[in-house]
Design an enzyme around this catalytic site. Structure first.
Site, PDB file in Angstrom:
ATOM      1  N   ARG A  58      -6.770   9.853 -11.679  1.00  0.00           N
ATOM      2  CA  ARG A  58      -6.463   9.035 -10.491  1.00  0.00           C
ATOM      3  C   ARG A  58      -7.708   8.392  -9.883  1.00  0.00           C
ATOM      4  O   ARG A  58      -7.633   7.305  -9.326  1.00  0.00           O
ATOM      5  CB  ARG A  58      -5.761   9.888  -9.453  1.00  0.00           C
ATOM      6  N   ASP A 167      -0.710   6.836   9.073  1.00  0.00           N
ATOM      7  CA  ASP A 167      -1.017   7.381   7.750  1.00  0.00           C
ATOM      8  C   ASP A 167      -2.516   7.275   7.527  1.00  0.00           C
ATOM      9  O   ASP A 167      -3.209   6.515   8.207  1.00  0.00           O
ATOM     10  CB  ASP A 167      -0.262   6.628   6.648  1.00  0.00           C
TER      11      ASP A 167
END
Ligand SMILES: C[S@@+](CC[C@H](N)C(=O)[O-])C[C@H]1O[C@@H](n2cnc3c(N)ncnc32)[C@H](O)[C@@H]1O
Length: 298
Positions: A58, A167
């Site tokens: 990732r 977020d």
């Protein structure tokens, strides 16, 4: 529909695709140890030893975006500018998966139980404040906004209503702000709601739809790391923190639940995700439904 720029959407889409970990730099022991500690300390996310391949895969995209060829250089960047890189790191390692009306029983509970209660208790005016903490790309706060707008309109209520949506991930927040979604991802939205709350794209925007400005007005989108200081005062009537704490270790969850209790009105509600629980972690709340908690004291 006005011309939407779809950078945020495309970025979030591509963010989900994982690169093969085989061709590129290798994440060695020392760098992986540093990354695990860093992520735990700054994002509350506990990465197990077995996650090394996943993390390597990732983070490769991020390394490439930064023009870096080694994980050591990336760790150096984190050491020298932890705040600056935190959002992108969190975006890379955590999942932003979400959908409209995910865990629909929570929305039913808001519409059928909480809103009538709130309309009654706040009938002489007042404020209704909800918080979608870990809102990802915005589907959760916008679905809440649909429910709120529909019920308030039906009752002719002028209640001052806002949903705070926060977020850690800048990519996810860019999509939420843009409010443009693929029709393919609207499985949870009824045809009637699709007609009412979305503006369909045409021509090169065929297959996309923009969230209705009325919903956009109700939702305030802000960056926030839940582990850091919270600039807002509250109090909130309900907090949705669903499918976020699943990656957090126990002490981080315990502390977060205590802080949520401090941000809620007496008798306020906290919604968790389907595989999350407060069991043994907080005395501030009682369980009153499927992953629905009520703050004690009202
Ligand atoms: C799986 S999504 C959940 C989205 C939505 N709440 C739902 O249930 O569909 C988890 C979100 O939590 C966010 N997140 C993880 N750690 C966070 C933190 N420390 N502070 C703020 N957000 C965080 C991630 O960026 C991600 O967007």
């Amino acid at each position: 529909m006005s011309t939407p720029t779809l950078d945020g959407l495309n970025q979030a889409r591509s963010n989900r695709a994982e690169l093969p970990a085989s061709n590129g730099p290798v994440l060695g022991d020392a760098d992986f140890r540093f990354l695990r500690e860093f992520v735990l300390q700054h994002c509350g996310i506990a990465l197990g030893e077995h996650k090394r391949q996943l993390v390597q895969g990732r983070l490769l995209r991020r390394l490439r975006a930064l023009g870096l060829t080694e994980f050591g250089s990336y760790c150096e960047r984190l050491r020298s500018d932890p705040e600056g890189e935190m959002g992108d790191l969190a975006s890379a390692i955590s999942t932003n998966v979400t959908s409209f009306f995910r865990e629909v029983h929570h929305y039913d509970f808001v519409a059928d139980t909480l809103l009538p209660q709130w309309l009654q208790s706040k009938r002489d005016g007042g404020r209704l404040r909800l918080w979608s903490a870990g809102c990802s790309t915005g589907e959760e706060p916008y679905a809440l906004a649909m429910v709120l707008a529909e019920v308030l309109e039906k009752h002719g209520s002028t209640l001052d209503t806002r949903i705070l949506a926060t977020d850690l991930s800048p990519q996810a927040l860019a999509v939420a702000r843009e409010g443009v979604y693929s029709l393919e991802r609207m499985g949870g939205v009824s045809r009637e709601r699709q007609r009412r709350w979305f503006l369909r794209g045409e021509g090169s925007f065929d297959g996309l739809a923009r969230i209705h400005p009325r919903l956009r007005e109700l939702v305030s989108i802000q960056p926030l790391n839940l582990l850091h200081d919270w600039p807002m005062q509250g109090p909130f009537d309900a907090i949705f923190c669903r499918n976020v704490v699943i990656y957090f270790d126990q002490p981080t969850k315990q502390k977060l639940f205590r802080r949520y209790a401090g941000m809620l009105v007496p008798g306020g509600y906290l919604f968790l995700g389907h595989s999350e629980s407060m069991h043994g972690l907080s005395d501030d709340f009682e369980l009153i439904g499927r992953t629905i908690y009520r703050k004690r004291g009202a």
